[in-house]
Design a protein around this motif. Structure first.
Motif, PDB file in Angstrom:
ATOM      1  N   ILE A  47      38.853  40.473  34.767  1.00 21.26           N
ATOM      2  CA  ILE A  47      39.551  41.259  35.785  1.00 21.26           C
ATOM      3  C   ILE A  47      38.565  41.673  36.866  1.00 21.26           C
ATOM      4  O   ILE A  47      37.417  42.018  36.590  1.00 21.26           O
ATOM      5  CB  ILE A  47      40.204  42.508  35.140  1.00 21.26           C
ATOM      6  CG1 ILE A  47      40.992  43.304  36.183  1.00 21.26           C
ATOM      7  CG2 ILE A  47      39.170  43.398  34.468  1.00 21.26           C
ATOM      8  CD1 ILE A  47      42.367  42.805  36.424  1.00 21.26           C
ATOM      9  N   VAL A  48      39.012  41.604  38.099  1.00 20.92           N
ATOM     10  CA  VAL A  48      38.237  42.079  39.234  1.00 20.92           C
ATOM     11  C   VAL A  48      38.853  43.372  39.769  1.00 20.92           C
ATOM     12  O   VAL A  48      38.172  44.375  39.950  1.00 20.92           O
ATOM     13  CB  VAL A  48      38.209  41.024  40.356  1.00 20.92           C
ATOM     14  CG1 VAL A  48      37.513  41.573  41.598  1.00 20.92           C
ATOM     15  CG2 VAL A  48      37.515  39.762  39.877  1.00 20.92           C
ATOM     16  N   ALA A  49      40.175  43.331  39.986  1.00 18.21           N
ATOM     17  CA  ALA A  49      40.867  44.496  40.533  1.00 18.21           C
ATOM     18  C   ALA A  49      42.344  44.402  40.193  1.00 18.21           C
ATOM     19  O   ALA A  49      42.872  43.304  39.981  1.00 18.21           O
ATOM     20  CB  ALA A  49      40.684  44.587  42.041  1.00 18.21           C
ATOM     21  N   ALA A  50      42.996  45.549  40.161  1.00 15.48           N
ATOM     22  CA  ALA A  50      44.428  45.592  39.876  1.00 15.48           C
ATOM     23  C   ALA A  50      45.073  46.662  40.748  1.00 15.48           C
ATOM     24  O   ALA A  50      44.414  47.621  41.166  1.00 15.48           O
ATOM     25  CB  ALA A  50      44.684  45.878  38.397  1.00 15.48           C
ATOM     26  N   ILE A  51      46.374  46.498  40.983  1.00  8.62           N
ATOM     27  CA  ILE A  51      47.107  47.449  41.808  1.00  8.62           C
ATOM     28  C   ILE A  51      48.508  47.594  41.253  1.00  8.62           C
ATOM     29  O   ILE A  51      49.101  46.621  40.773  1.00  8.62           O
ATOM     30  CB  ILE A  51      47.117  46.964  43.283  1.00  8.62           C
ATOM     31  CG1 ILE A  51      47.642  48.045  44.218  1.00  8.62           C
ATOM     32  CG2 ILE A  51      47.894  45.662  43.435  1.00  8.62           C
ATOM     33  CD1 ILE A  51      47.354  47.745  45.693  1.00  8.62           C
ATOM     34  N   ASN A  52      49.052  48.817  41.288  1.00 10.29           N
ATOM     35  CA  ASN A  52      50.392  49.015  40.758  1.00 10.29           C
ATOM     36  C   ASN A  52      51.430  48.645  41.818  1.00 10.29           C
ATOM     37  O   ASN A  52      51.097  48.202  42.909  1.00 10.29           O
ATOM     38  CB  ASN A  52      50.575  50.446  40.255  1.00 10.29           C
ATOM     39  CG  ASN A  52      50.739  51.446  41.397  1.00 10.29           C
ATOM     40  OD1 ASN A  52      50.177  51.243  42.479  1.00 10.29           O
ATOM     41  ND2 ASN A  52      51.485  52.501  41.148  1.00 10.29           N
TER      42      ASN A  52
END
Length: 124
Positions: A47-52
């Motif tokens: 994982i690098v980044a996540a957003i809801n």
């Protein structure tokens, strides 16, 4: 079904910037949690980044915190990854992914839909 297409990868010198885009099509996109992952040669996908779903919550891997920014434009069905201060160790194939749910998700198995990936190479 959600189709994802990444773009924006390429070759850049260390210290440079790139912006990756992920265009979504198919079923509704606006309520999916989204993530950017990367996979370097010989390594596992991470994982690098996540957003809801509404962009109100984000997550960054420690290795990119302060350098990368994830954002989304639901009206355009697009997710972005702005990458600044790039390092050679950021070299990898970058993948966009959509989760079935609307929250933040951190692992590969939590995501259902995947793009084909875009290559990022950072030269020293």
């Amino acid at each position: 079904q959600v189709q994802l297409v990444e773009s924006g990868g390429g070759l850049v010198q260390a210290g440079g910037s790139l912006r990756l885009s992920c265009a979504a099509s198919g079923r509704t996109f606006w309520n999916n949690g989204m993530g950017w992952f990367r996979q370097a040669a010989g390594k596992e996908r991470e994982i690098v980044a996540a957003i809801n779903w509404n962009g109100g919550s984000t997550y960054y891997a420690d290795s990119v915190k302060g350098r990368f920014t994830i954002s989304r434009a639901n009206a355009e069905s697009t997710v972005y990854l702005q990458m600044n201060s790039l390092r050679p160790e950021d070299t990898a194939d970058y993948y966009c992914a959509a989760a079935p749910g609307s929250g933040l998700y951190y692992t590969v198995v939590e995501y259902k839909y995947w793009g084909q990936g875009t290559q990022v190479t950072v030269s020293s």
